[in-house]
Design a protein around this motif. Sequence first.
Motif, PDB file in Angstrom:
ATOM      1  N   ILE A 148       0.851  -1.194   0.000  1.00  0.00           N
ATOM      2  CA  ILE A 148       0.000   0.000   0.000  1.00  0.00           C
ATOM      3  C   ILE A 148       0.887   1.243   0.000  1.00  0.00           C
ATOM      4  CG2 ILE A 148      -1.985  -1.086   1.108  1.00  0.00           C
ATOM      5  CD1 ILE A 148      -1.152   0.214   3.755  1.00  0.00           C
ATOM      6  N   LEU A 149       0.378   2.289  -0.625  1.00  0.00           N
ATOM      7  CA  LEU A 149       1.040   3.589  -0.590  1.00  0.00           C
ATOM      8  C   LEU A 149       0.570   4.300   0.667  1.00  0.00           C
ATOM      9  CD1 LEU A 149       2.742   5.840  -1.923  1.00  0.00           C
ATOM     10  CD2 LEU A 149       0.656   6.539  -3.119  1.00  0.00           C
ATOM     11  N   LEU A 150       1.518   4.686   1.521  1.00  0.00           N
ATOM     12  CA  LEU A 150       1.169   5.397   2.745  1.00  0.00           C
ATOM     13  C   LEU A 150       1.061   6.895   2.513  1.00  0.00           C
ATOM     14  CD1 LEU A 150       3.522   3.575   5.258  1.00  0.00           C
ATOM     15  CD2 LEU A 150       1.061   3.249   4.972  1.00  0.00           C
ATOM     16  N   LYS A 151       2.017   7.447   1.776  1.00  0.00           N
ATOM     17  CA  LYS A 151       2.047   8.893   1.547  1.00  0.00           C
ATOM     18  C   LYS A 151       2.935   9.184   0.352  1.00  0.00           C
ATOM     19  CE  LYS A 151       3.147  13.261   3.773  1.00  0.00           C
ATOM     20  NZ  LYS A 151       3.638  13.937   4.950  1.00  0.00           N
ATOM     21  N   SER A 152       2.619  10.244  -0.348  1.00  0.00           N
ATOM     22  CA  SER A 152       3.423  10.695  -1.476  1.00  0.00           C
ATOM     23  C   SER A 152       3.552  12.212  -1.410  1.00  0.00           C
ATOM     24  CB  SER A 152       2.760  10.283  -2.787  1.00  0.00           C
ATOM     25  OG  SER A 152       3.517  10.731  -3.881  1.00  0.00           O
ATOM     26  N   SER A 153       4.726  12.717  -1.748  1.00  0.00           N
ATOM     27  CA  SER A 153       4.949  14.164  -1.671  1.00  0.00           C
ATOM     28  C   SER A 153       4.164  14.931  -2.723  1.00  0.00           C
ATOM     29  CB  SER A 153       6.442  14.482  -1.803  1.00  0.00           C
ATOM     30  OG  SER A 153       6.915  14.114  -3.093  1.00  0.00           O
ATOM     31  N   ASP A 154       3.630  14.249  -3.731  1.00  0.00           N
ATOM     32  CA  ASP A 154       2.845  14.987  -4.721  1.00  0.00           C
ATOM     33  C   ASP A 154       1.360  15.041  -4.373  1.00  0.00           C
ATOM     34  OD1 ASP A 154       2.267  12.342  -5.352  1.00  0.00           O
ATOM     35  OD2 ASP A 154       2.347  12.659  -7.522  1.00  0.00           O
ATOM     36  N   ASP A 155       0.979  14.552  -3.182  1.00  0.00           N
ATOM     37  CA  ASP A 155      -0.385  14.748  -2.688  1.00  0.00           C
ATOM     38  C   ASP A 155      -0.564  16.241  -2.409  1.00  0.00           C
ATOM     39  OD1 ASP A 155      -0.613  12.006  -2.697  1.00  0.00           O
ATOM     40  OD2 ASP A 155      -0.406  11.788  -0.525  1.00  0.00           O
ATOM     41  N   ALA A 166      -5.715   5.248   5.085  1.00  0.00           N
ATOM     42  CA  ALA A 166      -5.859   4.898   6.501  1.00  0.00           C
ATOM     43  C   ALA A 166      -6.624   3.586   6.650  1.00  0.00           C
ATOM     44  CB  ALA A 166      -6.564   6.023   7.256  1.00  0.00           C
ATOM     45  N   ILE A 167      -7.626   3.358   5.810  1.00  0.00           N
ATOM     46  CA  ILE A 167      -8.371   2.086   5.832  1.00  0.00           C
ATOM     47  C   ILE A 167      -7.421   0.933   5.503  1.00  0.00           C
ATOM     48  CG2 ILE A 167     -10.152   0.733   4.627  1.00  0.00           C
ATOM     49  CD1 ILE A 167     -11.690   3.451   4.320  1.00  0.00           C
ATOM     50  N   ASN A 168      -6.593   1.106   4.478  1.00  0.00           N
ATOM     51  CA  ASN A 168      -5.622   0.077   4.107  1.00  0.00           C
ATOM     52  C   ASN A 168      -4.655  -0.200   5.244  1.00  0.00           C
ATOM     53  OD1 ASN A 168      -6.242  -0.933   1.615  1.00  0.00           O
ATOM     54  ND2 ASN A 168      -4.942   0.470   0.484  1.00  0.00           N
ATOM     55  N   LEU A 169      -4.149   0.858   5.855  1.00  0.00           N
ATOM     56  CA  LEU A 169      -3.170   0.698   6.931  1.00  0.00           C
ATOM     57  C   LEU A 169      -3.805  -0.021   8.119  1.00  0.00           C
ATOM     58  CD1 LEU A 169      -0.343   1.180   7.992  1.00  0.00           C
ATOM     59  CD2 LEU A 169      -1.075   3.443   8.745  1.00  0.00           C
ATOM     60  N   LYS A 170      -5.010   0.330   8.458  1.00  0.00           N
ATOM     61  CA  LYS A 170      -5.695  -0.321   9.578  1.00  0.00           C
ATOM     62  C   LYS A 170      -5.873  -1.813   9.298  1.00  0.00           C
ATOM     63  CE  LYS A 170      -9.643   0.238  12.628  1.00  0.00           C
ATOM     64  NZ  LYS A 170     -10.814   1.047  12.947  1.00  0.00           N
ATOM     65  N   ARG A 171      -6.200  -2.154   8.058  1.00  0.00           N
ATOM     66  CA  ARG A 171      -6.354  -3.558   7.673  1.00  0.00           C
ATOM     67  C   ARG A 171      -5.017  -4.297   7.772  1.00  0.00           C
ATOM     68  NH1 ARG A 171      -5.628  -6.266   3.373  1.00  0.00           N
ATOM     69  NH2 ARG A 171      -5.212  -4.495   2.037  1.00  0.00           N
ATOM     70  N   PRO A 177      -1.595  -6.291  17.108  1.00  0.00           N
ATOM     71  CA  PRO A 177      -2.568  -5.688  18.029  1.00  0.00           C
ATOM     72  C   PRO A 177      -2.120  -4.390  18.682  1.00  0.00           C
ATOM     73  CG  PRO A 177      -1.998  -7.940  18.708  1.00  0.00           C
ATOM     74  CD  PRO A 177      -1.258  -7.652  17.456  1.00  0.00           C
ATOM     75  N   GLU A 178      -0.837  -4.298  19.057  1.00  0.00           N
ATOM     76  CA  GLU A 178      -0.368  -3.067  19.708  1.00  0.00           C
ATOM     77  C   GLU A 178      -0.408  -1.890  18.744  1.00  0.00           C
ATOM     78  OE1 GLU A 178       3.422  -3.684  21.561  1.00  0.00           O
ATOM     79  OE2 GLU A 178       2.691  -5.427  22.675  1.00  0.00           O
ATOM     80  N   LEU A 179       0.056  -2.105  17.524  1.00  0.00           N
ATOM     81  CA  LEU A 179       0.037  -1.034  16.531  1.00  0.00           C
ATOM     82  C   LEU A 179      -1.401  -0.699  16.127  1.00  0.00           C
ATOM     83  CD1 LEU A 179       3.016  -2.087  14.262  1.00  0.00           C
ATOM     84  CD2 LEU A 179       2.940  -0.168  15.851  1.00  0.00           C
ATOM     85  N   HIS A 180      -2.239  -1.727  16.010  1.00  0.00           N
ATOM     86  CA  HIS A 180      -3.643  -1.510  15.655  1.00  0.00           C
ATOM     87  C   HIS A 180      -4.331  -0.635  16.703  1.00  0.00           C
ATOM     88  CE1 HIS A 180      -7.886  -2.502  14.865  1.00  0.00           C
ATOM     89  NE2 HIS A 180      -7.478  -2.671  13.625  1.00  0.00           N
ATOM     90  N   HIS A 181      -4.086  -0.928  17.974  1.00  0.00           N
ATOM     91  CA  HIS A 181      -4.659  -0.139  19.058  1.00  0.00           C
ATOM     92  C   HIS A 181      -4.132   1.303  19.013  1.00  0.00           C
ATOM     93  CE1 HIS A 181      -6.363   0.940  22.891  1.00  0.00           C
ATOM     94  NE2 HIS A 181      -5.168   1.323  23.315  1.00  0.00           N
ATOM     95  N   ALA A 182      -2.822   1.461  18.809  1.00  0.00           N
ATOM     96  CA  ALA A 182      -2.227   2.804  18.741  1.00  0.00           C
ATOM     97  C   ALA A 182      -2.821   3.584  17.574  1.00  0.00           C
ATOM     98  CB  ALA A 182      -0.711   2.705  18.603  1.00  0.00           C
ATOM     99  N   PHE A 183      -3.037   2.897  16.445  1.00  0.00           N
ATOM    100  CA  PHE A 183      -3.629   3.548  15.278  1.00  0.00           C
ATOM    101  C   PHE A 183      -5.046   4.022  15.590  1.00  0.00           C
ATOM    102  CE2 PHE A 183      -6.084   3.402  11.327  1.00  0.00           C
ATOM    103  CZ  PHE A 183      -5.328   4.237  10.532  1.00  0.00           C
ATOM    104  N   ASP A 184      -5.847   3.161  16.229  1.00  0.00           N
ATOM    105  CA  ASP A 184      -7.219   3.535  16.592  1.00  0.00           C
ATOM    106  C   ASP A 184      -7.254   4.701  17.573  1.00  0.00           C
ATOM    107  OD1 ASP A 184      -8.647   1.864  14.982  1.00  0.00           O
ATOM    108  OD2 ASP A 184      -8.840   0.267  16.472  1.00  0.00           O
ATOM    109  N   ALA A 185      -6.285   4.738  18.492  1.00  0.00           N
ATOM    110  CA  ALA A 185      -6.257   5.778  19.520  1.00  0.00           C
ATOM    111  C   ALA A 185      -5.739   7.119  18.993  1.00  0.00           C
ATOM    112  CB  ALA A 185      -5.387   5.322  20.697  1.00  0.00           C
ATOM    113  N   GLU A 186      -5.037   7.079  17.880  1.00  0.00           N
ATOM    114  CA  GLU A 186      -4.432   8.300  17.327  1.00  0.00           C
ATOM    115  C   GLU A 186      -5.522   9.200  16.771  1.00  0.00           C
ATOM    116  OE1 GLU A 186      -1.442  10.876  16.616  1.00  0.00           O
ATOM    117  OE2 GLU A 186      -1.121   8.904  17.489  1.00  0.00           O
TER     118      GLU A 186
END
Length: 194
Positions: A148-155, A166-171, A177-186
């Motif tokens: 998945i593409l997370l970010k691009s400077s030409d956005d 963000a949907i892709n990253l969450k999936r 689990p630790e990263l998933h929880h941190a992502f949800d809490a962010e």
Amino acid sequence: MVSAINLCQAQSAKNDLIILINGDSIRTKVVSVNDNEAIIDDGENKMDMYPDQVYRIYNNKKTKVYTPSYIQNSIELVKGSKPEIYRIKTTDRSDPTFAELIADGEIMIYYISNTNFAFGAGTGSRVGIGFTTIKSWFAIKKGSGEIILLKSSDDNALFKGNKQRAINLKRFLVDEPELHHAFDAEKKSVISSF
């Protein structure tokens, strides 16, 4: 997921480390790394190393880790994927290039920079000619091979793709689990931190 910088800092501060595809390692000085080659200097000789020869390059001075990758030149969109998912091509694949490895583990994060020749509007009747650089951050899930593409400077500010990313990253993080929880809490998107 292990930070590639932490791996780099765990190495000797005096020398850089190159691990070859065959498992051998070389303690040396990394002079430079670009897409197609790394230049090393052992104090007596300079030598070129190519992506197909190397497993990892640990550049301690810059605290960066480089690895060969097919992401820059050999990814294809998975048909019908929404949000967009990519895979490494199985046919017509280009040679690997070096990419900066940001995180290593089941989910690997790569930083890639592409510089291309560009035409643009100048002032008055002049046409601007030059180069443009696009910086991109990709995540690959080893188990599935999905990219998945997370970010691009030409956005730009009107880019609506961050929600899909963000949907892709969450999936991707379901198995972490630790990263998933941190992502949800962010409160703000993790993607914007890259």
